[in-house]
Design a protein around this motif. Sequence first.
Motif, PDB file in Angstrom:
ATOM      1  N   GLN A 168     -29.802  13.166  25.241  1.00 30.15           N
ATOM      2  CA  GLN A 168     -28.343  13.307  25.214  1.00 30.15           C
ATOM      3  C   GLN A 168     -27.915  14.300  24.134  1.00 30.15           C
ATOM      4  O   GLN A 168     -27.028  15.136  24.357  1.00 30.15           O
ATOM      5  CB  GLN A 168     -27.682  11.952  24.965  1.00 30.15           C
ATOM      6  N   MET A 169     -28.535  14.216  22.952  1.00 30.20           N
ATOM      7  CA  MET A 169     -28.212  15.144  21.872  1.00 30.20           C
ATOM      8  C   MET A 169     -28.454  16.591  22.296  1.00 30.20           C
ATOM      9  O   MET A 169     -27.625  17.476  22.066  1.00 30.20           O
ATOM     10  CB  MET A 169     -29.053  14.820  20.634  1.00 30.20           C
ATOM     11  N   ALA A 170     -29.605  16.814  22.952  1.00 28.81           N
ATOM     12  CA  ALA A 170     -29.940  18.171  23.378  1.00 28.81           C
ATOM     13  C   ALA A 170     -28.966  18.670  24.442  1.00 28.81           C
ATOM     14  O   ALA A 170     -28.527  19.830  24.412  1.00 28.81           O
ATOM     15  CB  ALA A 170     -31.371  18.205  23.905  1.00 28.81           C
ATOM     16  N   GLY A 171     -28.625  17.791  25.396  1.00 26.32           N
ATOM     17  CA  GLY A 171     -27.667  18.178  26.422  1.00 26.32           C
ATOM     18  C   GLY A 171     -26.304  18.488  25.836  1.00 26.32           C
ATOM     19  O   GLY A 171     -25.641  19.461  26.245  1.00 26.32           O
ATOM     20  N   GLU A 172     -25.865  17.668  24.873  1.00 26.46           N
ATOM     21  CA  GLU A 172     -24.582  17.929  24.211  1.00 26.46           C
ATOM     22  C   GLU A 172     -24.616  19.257  23.469  1.00 26.46           C
ATOM     23  O   GLU A 172     -23.619  19.990  23.422  1.00 26.46           O
ATOM     24  CB  GLU A 172     -24.249  16.793  23.239  1.00 26.46           C
ATOM     25  N   ALA A 173     -25.758  19.593  22.863  1.00 25.18           N
ATOM     26  CA  ALA A 173     -25.879  20.856  22.139  1.00 25.18           C
ATOM     27  C   ALA A 173     -25.672  22.036  23.094  1.00 25.18           C
ATOM     28  O   ALA A 173     -25.004  23.018  22.749  1.00 25.18           O
ATOM     29  CB  ALA A 173     -27.241  20.951  21.455  1.00 25.18           C
ATOM     30  N   VAL A 174     -26.239  21.942  24.299  1.00 29.06           N
ATOM     31  CA  VAL A 174     -26.048  23.002  25.293  1.00 29.06           C
ATOM     32  C   VAL A 174     -24.582  23.090  25.701  1.00 29.06           C
ATOM     33  O   VAL A 174     -24.007  24.183  25.801  1.00 29.06           O
ATOM     34  CB  VAL A 174     -26.948  22.765  26.516  1.00 29.06           C
ATOM     35  N   ARG A 175     -23.949  21.937  25.926  1.00 28.30           N
ATOM     36  CA  ARG A 175     -22.532  21.942  26.332  1.00 28.30           C
ATOM     37  C   ARG A 175     -21.648  22.550  25.249  1.00 28.30           C
ATOM     38  O   ARG A 175     -20.738  23.340  25.531  1.00 28.30           O
ATOM     39  CB  ARG A 175     -22.080  20.522  26.680  1.00 28.30           C
ATOM     40  N   VAL A 176     -21.914  22.184  23.988  1.00 33.38           N
ATOM     41  CA  VAL A 176     -21.131  22.747  22.888  1.00 33.38           C
ATOM     42  C   VAL A 176     -21.347  24.258  22.819  1.00 33.38           C
ATOM     43  O   VAL A 176     -20.398  25.028  22.607  1.00 33.38           O
ATOM     44  CB  VAL A 176     -21.523  22.077  21.554  1.00 33.38           C
ATOM     45  N   LEU A 177     -22.590  24.699  23.004  1.00 33.86           N
ATOM     46  CA  LEU A 177     -22.885  26.130  22.951  1.00 33.86           C
ATOM     47  C   LEU A 177     -22.131  26.892  24.042  1.00 33.86           C
ATOM     48  O   LEU A 177     -21.536  27.948  23.770  1.00 33.86           O
ATOM     49  CB  LEU A 177     -24.393  26.344  23.101  1.00 33.86           C
ATOM     50  N   VAL A 178     -22.117  26.377  25.245  1.00 31.03           N
ATOM     51  CA  VAL A 178     -21.408  27.044  26.336  1.00 31.03           C
ATOM     52  C   VAL A 178     -19.902  27.076  26.038  1.00 31.03           C
ATOM     53  O   VAL A 178     -19.223  28.075  26.308  1.00 31.03           O
ATOM     54  CB  VAL A 178     -21.697  26.353  27.678  1.00 31.03           C
ATOM     55  N   GLU A 179     -19.366  26.001  25.471  1.00 29.04           N
ATOM     56  CA  GLU A 179     -17.945  25.985  25.101  1.00 29.04           C
ATOM     57  C   GLU A 179     -17.651  27.048  24.048  1.00 29.04           C
ATOM     58  O   GLU A 179     -16.607  27.712  24.098  1.00 29.04           O
ATOM     59  CB  GLU A 179     -17.554  24.597  24.595  1.00 29.04           C
ATOM     60  N   LEU A 180     -18.553  27.221  23.087  1.00 31.54           N
ATOM     61  CA  LEU A 180     -18.360  28.255  22.069  1.00 31.54           C
ATOM     62  C   LEU A 180     -18.368  29.645  22.697  1.00 31.54           C
ATOM     63  O   LEU A 180     -17.594  30.520  22.307  1.00 31.54           O
ATOM     64  CB  LEU A 180     -19.460  28.162  21.005  1.00 31.54           C
ATOM     65  N   LEU A 181     -19.245  29.840  23.670  1.00 30.36           N
ATOM     66  CA  LEU A 181     -19.313  31.141  24.348  1.00 30.36           C
ATOM     67  C   LEU A 181     -18.042  31.433  25.134  1.00 30.36           C
ATOM     68  O   LEU A 181     -17.685  32.606  25.328  1.00 30.36           O
ATOM     69  CB  LEU A 181     -20.521  31.179  25.289  1.00 30.36           C
ATOM     70  N   ASP A 182     -17.348  30.391  25.571  1.00 28.12           N
ATOM     71  CA  ASP A 182     -16.130  30.562  26.366  1.00 28.12           C
ATOM     72  C   ASP A 182     -14.898  30.828  25.502  1.00 28.12           C
ATOM     73  O   ASP A 182     -13.834  31.165  26.031  1.00 28.12           O
ATOM     74  CB  ASP A 182     -15.878  29.319  27.228  1.00 28.12           C
ATOM     75  N   GLN A 183     -15.017  30.670  24.186  1.00 28.36           N
ATOM     76  CA  GLN A 183     -13.874  30.843  23.294  1.00 28.36           C
ATOM     77  C   GLN A 183     -13.870  32.247  22.703  1.00 28.36           C
ATOM     78  O   GLN A 183     -14.908  32.771  22.304  1.00 28.36           O
ATOM     79  CB  GLN A 183     -13.915  29.808  22.166  1.00 28.36           C
ATOM     80  N   GLU A 184     -12.685  32.849  22.646  1.00 27.14           N
ATOM     81  CA  GLU A 184     -12.573  34.191  22.078  1.00 27.14           C
ATOM     82  C   GLU A 184     -12.849  34.173  20.581  1.00 27.14           C
ATOM     83  O   GLU A 184     -13.494  35.076  20.043  1.00 27.14           O
ATOM     84  CB  GLU A 184     -11.180  34.760  22.347  1.00 27.14           C
ATOM     85  N   THR A 185     -12.331  33.163  19.878  1.00 25.74           N
ATOM     86  CA  THR A 185     -12.583  33.031  18.441  1.00 25.74           C
ATOM     87  C   THR A 185     -13.133  31.629  18.197  1.00 25.74           C
ATOM     88  O   THR A 185     -12.397  30.725  17.795  1.00 25.74           O
ATOM     89  CB  THR A 185     -11.296  33.257  17.627  1.00 25.74           C
ATOM     90  N   PRO A 186     -14.418  31.417  18.449  1.00 25.96           N
ATOM     91  CA  PRO A 186     -14.994  30.076  18.340  1.00 25.96           C
ATOM     92  C   PRO A 186     -14.989  29.548  16.919  1.00 25.96           C
ATOM     93  O   PRO A 186     -15.253  30.281  15.964  1.00 25.96           O
ATOM     94  CB  PRO A 186     -16.420  30.276  18.856  1.00 25.96           C
TER      95      PRO A 186
END
Length: 378
Positions: A328-346
């Motif tokens: 779960q921790m690893a999956g959450e890390a991927v989700r957070v990373l993708v969210e950061l990539l989607d933000q203009e100013t993460p």
Amino acid sequence: MAPPERRRRSTQRDIAQRAGVSQATVSLVISGGAASAQIAESTRRAVLAAAEELGYAANVAARSLKGGRNRLLGLYTFESVFPTDQRDFYYPFLLGVEEETARQGYDLLLFCSGGGGTGAPGAANSSGAPMAERSIYAGGTNRLKIADGCVLLGRNVRREELSALVREDFPFVFVGRREVDDGELSYVAADYVSATAALVAELARLGHRRILYLRAPQDSEPTRDREEGYRRGLAEAGIVADEALIRSLADPADLTVEQVEGWIGGLGITALLVEPTEDNRLTEALATMAGTRRVRFPEDCSLALLGDPPSWTPKSRNWTRFSLPRAQMAGEAVRVLVELLDQETPEPRQLTVPCAFVPGDSVGPVRTAGTRGGRPRT
């Protein structure tokens, strides 16, 4: 019929000739980083246009530098942790990253080669051979940049490299709480504080008041979190913390039955909280100790692990412990990373995930005063 002639792959020299610039300029534009900011925008565009026309590196670098994505996420470890056995401690982390990366529509790139260093003193792999020290910045270049962003993993981190990643705004998420002095980074961590406090509360409910915490000697963030949870659990149970009951071992294999007998008889402890090490030496020492029958868990002293053993099989002792939600921790890390990539100013994000209590068989009610395991003392 003759086979078609294979086309030679374009090089940075070809790009330089096409764009009318030096090869050094092409290298700066393609590699990116802070130094590339010195290149004029018109020159940058000319280099990228030439790279695209020539089909350089299948346009991977050009696409990313033009604001697109490679649809690649990286996974980098600071030590050799990619497992081949499902019982390995790190296996669920790798599985969680792989599954969530596919779910997000990305490909996964594993960074698992050494950086060419000499390695830490005494560091060795499973066969005893010296391990090369790993480095993200091999040759001074951030080799993770081929990916859009990266999940980082490992106990023995290089803080200066984390700081460098933060300074250059490279998108990454660490699995585990990590901090650097000169910036904030994103991480997904196990909630060691709450989990440790809950184990202390369970021991207090069973009547234990003298609880020794055997911590790791390194002052890492996970160890500090466990100690905070230990102190919080004692305070919430109305138990005054005794600094003599916080101990560490330079080598976990040094734990002996005589030491534990001394803690029971000399310090009056009735329970042990033990922080697992990254290998099996400590749990093997505990299992050997229990086999002597001189100290029995939980009859003579309750014992709980502050996390999972490095490897566990159905034949292993089922220690009372809390378990990390590693996949779960690893999956959450991927989700957070993708969210950061989607933000203009993460902005850096820190997320904690609850641990699961495993009852096991090594914790029980406090023994009656003057007895060990219900037997009169001799």
